[in-house]
Scaffold this motif. Structure first.
Motif, PDB file in Angstrom:
ATOM      1  N   PHE A 161       0.826  -1.212   0.000  1.00  0.00           N
ATOM      2  CA  PHE A 161       0.000   0.000   0.000  1.00  0.00           C
ATOM      3  C   PHE A 161       0.862   1.265   0.000  1.00  0.00           C
ATOM      4  O   PHE A 161       0.629   2.187  -0.785  1.00  0.00           O
ATOM      5  CB  PHE A 161      -0.921  -0.014   1.223  1.00  0.00           C
ATOM      6  CG  PHE A 161      -1.679   1.265   1.434  1.00  0.00           C
ATOM      7  CD1 PHE A 161      -2.835   1.512   0.716  1.00  0.00           C
ATOM      8  CD2 PHE A 161      -1.233   2.213   2.340  1.00  0.00           C
ATOM      9  CE1 PHE A 161      -3.532   2.697   0.900  1.00  0.00           C
ATOM     10  CE2 PHE A 161      -1.920   3.399   2.527  1.00  0.00           C
ATOM     11  CZ  PHE A 161      -3.082   3.647   1.809  1.00  0.00           C
ATOM     12  N   VAL A 162       1.843   1.300   0.871  1.00  0.00           N
ATOM     13  CA  VAL A 162       2.673   2.498   0.990  1.00  0.00           C
ATOM     14  C   VAL A 162       3.535   2.713  -0.250  1.00  0.00           C
ATOM     15  O   VAL A 162       3.772   3.842  -0.677  1.00  0.00           O
ATOM     16  CB  VAL A 162       3.554   2.408   2.259  1.00  0.00           C
ATOM     17  CG1 VAL A 162       4.584   3.538   2.294  1.00  0.00           C
ATOM     18  CG2 VAL A 162       2.685   2.454   3.512  1.00  0.00           C
ATOM     19  N   LYS A 163       3.986   1.635  -0.877  1.00  0.00           N
ATOM     20  CA  LYS A 163       4.905   1.750  -2.007  1.00  0.00           C
ATOM     21  C   LYS A 163       4.216   2.007  -3.341  1.00  0.00           C
ATOM     22  O   LYS A 163       4.766   2.697  -4.205  1.00  0.00           O
ATOM     23  CB  LYS A 163       5.760   0.488  -2.119  1.00  0.00           C
ATOM     24  CG  LYS A 163       6.856   0.385  -1.077  1.00  0.00           C
ATOM     25  CD  LYS A 163       7.788  -0.782  -1.375  1.00  0.00           C
ATOM     26  CE  LYS A 163       8.957  -0.799  -0.393  1.00  0.00           C
ATOM     27  NZ  LYS A 163       9.902  -1.906  -0.681  1.00  0.00           N
ATOM     28  N   PHE A 164       2.997   1.463  -3.518  1.00  0.00           N
ATOM     29  CA  PHE A 164       2.441   1.440  -4.868  1.00  0.00           C
ATOM     30  C   PHE A 164       1.124   2.191  -5.047  1.00  0.00           C
ATOM     31  O   PHE A 164       0.708   2.392  -6.186  1.00  0.00           O
ATOM     32  CB  PHE A 164       2.259  -0.011  -5.330  1.00  0.00           C
ATOM     33  CG  PHE A 164       3.552  -0.781  -5.384  1.00  0.00           C
ATOM     34  CD1 PHE A 164       4.486  -0.514  -6.367  1.00  0.00           C
ATOM     35  CD2 PHE A 164       3.831  -1.763  -4.445  1.00  0.00           C
ATOM     36  CE1 PHE A 164       5.677  -1.217  -6.421  1.00  0.00           C
ATOM     37  CE2 PHE A 164       5.012  -2.481  -4.490  1.00  0.00           C
ATOM     38  CZ  PHE A 164       5.950  -2.199  -5.480  1.00  0.00           C
ATOM     39  N   THR A 165       0.451   2.587  -3.975  1.00  0.00           N
ATOM     40  CA  THR A 165      -0.810   3.314  -4.142  1.00  0.00           C
ATOM     41  C   THR A 165      -0.560   4.813  -4.144  1.00  0.00           C
ATOM     42  O   THR A 165       0.470   5.300  -3.661  1.00  0.00           O
ATOM     43  CB  THR A 165      -1.803   2.961  -3.024  1.00  0.00           C
ATOM     44  OG1 THR A 165      -1.294   3.449  -1.772  1.00  0.00           O
ATOM     45  CG2 THR A 165      -2.008   1.458  -2.939  1.00  0.00           C
TER      46      THR A 165
END
Length: 325
Positions: free
Chosen positions: A191-195
């Motif tokens: 979530f933190v890396k790709f959204t």
């Protein structure tokens, strides 16, 4: 406080190693307990990573979440696995895993809006003192809710040994802890890396002013961070209650201290660091109890923390950054 914490850990009677257990059994129990610490530590590290606030109330939010999960079990009437059907147990556990994180997330966001947001530009000491005050408020809410004595949590997960070996015992409860915490940790990382919201979080953490100039609503990002941190506390509360099988109003301080230590050890503000720190503390604590003595396990844990921070102040995985001015 320390005595109460030791009591809560020793309540894991179904998963505690038997007399004569080997190194592998203590290592396994340490990894399971470390996963619980890591799950709580993620809430600390998420908030600190965005606004550099050590939210001391996070541990007590976790405690309130465990009380809410217990209340849900009472409302559904499913309190003992032997007296309930499998469908009722699954429904109750799912209800806990959905409603408890939602309520903890809402309470965490409300706390930020009412208390932390007006102090956003205040000196850091003021914010820290306010966080300690919120911690005491939550702790006393728990005291009024359930009293000062330990409360038995519903024993909904059967104590079934999945391996059946003489030298190593891996129960369904151990699998439950790992089966919940590992996917949550992986989902948070993705979530933190790709959204888009995750990218906004990273941008706000790096430079809030520049992020706002690029059109990012910093207040919305911070609120989302508190919501995610609160939800993580809620998930941890359910898993902890099902595994430990007892809760009490001071458990937030006890486990929150270990989780905060895990976040600092791994590098506070760093998600993989929080996980690594929790696992290290869990393993070191259990091996220390087994081979050195229970009274020395905490000395070993905090001794290792001090040594690491002397030679690497940013923690095991923390990156060295220049002080923001």
């Amino acid at each position: 406080m320390v005595e109460l914490f030791a009591l809560s850990i020793n309540d894991v009677a179904t998963s505690s190693p038997a007399a004569g257990a080997g190194f592998g059994q203590y290592l396994l129990l340490g990894l399971v307990l470390g996963s619980l610490y890591a799950l709580i530590a993620l809430g600390y590290t998420m908030v600190y990573g965005i606004i550099e606030l050590i939210n001391f109330a996070h541990g007590d939010l976790f405690m309130l979440g465990s009380f809410l999960a217990l209340q849900l079990a009472v409302w559904t009437g499913v309190t003992v696995a032997a007296d309930s059907g499998t469908g009722s147990i699954i429904l109750t556990v799912l209800l806990m895993l959905v409603l408890t994180p939602l309520c903890c997330a809402a309470l965490n966001v409300a706390t930020d809006r009412v208390i932390y947001k007006p102090l956003r530009n205040s000196p850091k000491l003021t914010v820290i003192v306010s966080a300690i005050g919120v911690s005491f408020i939550f702790m006393n809410l728990g005291l009024f809710w359930r009293g000062a004595t330990q409360v038995k949590f519903p024993d909904l997960i059967p104590d079934i040994d999945l391996i059946g070996g003489a030298s190593l015992r891996f129960t369904l409860k151990d699998a439950m802890v790992i089966g919940v915490t590992v996917p949550v940790m992986l989902a948070l990382t993705v979530f933190v890396k790709f959204t888009s919201l995750g990218k906004a979080m990273r941008a706000t953490a790096q430079n809030p002013t520049a992020a706002q100039l690029m059109g990012i609503n910093a207040d919305r990002v911070i609120a989302a961070t508190f919501a995610i941190g609160g939800a993580l506390a809620g998930v941890a509360a359910v898993v902890y209650g099902l595994y430990i099988k007892s809760v009490e109003y001071q458990m937030g301080f006890q486990n929150g201290l270990y989780a905060f230590t895990a976040a600092v050890l791994g590098g506070i503000g760093n998600i993989p660091g929080a996980v690594l720190g929790g696992l290290v503390i869990g393993v070191v604590g259990e091996l220390g109890k087994a081979y050195v003595g229970a009274m020395w396990s905490e000395v070993i844990i905090f001794g290792i923390l001090i040594v690491i921070l002397i030679f690497r102040p940013t923690g095991l995985l923390g990156a060295r950054t220049r002080e923001k001015v």
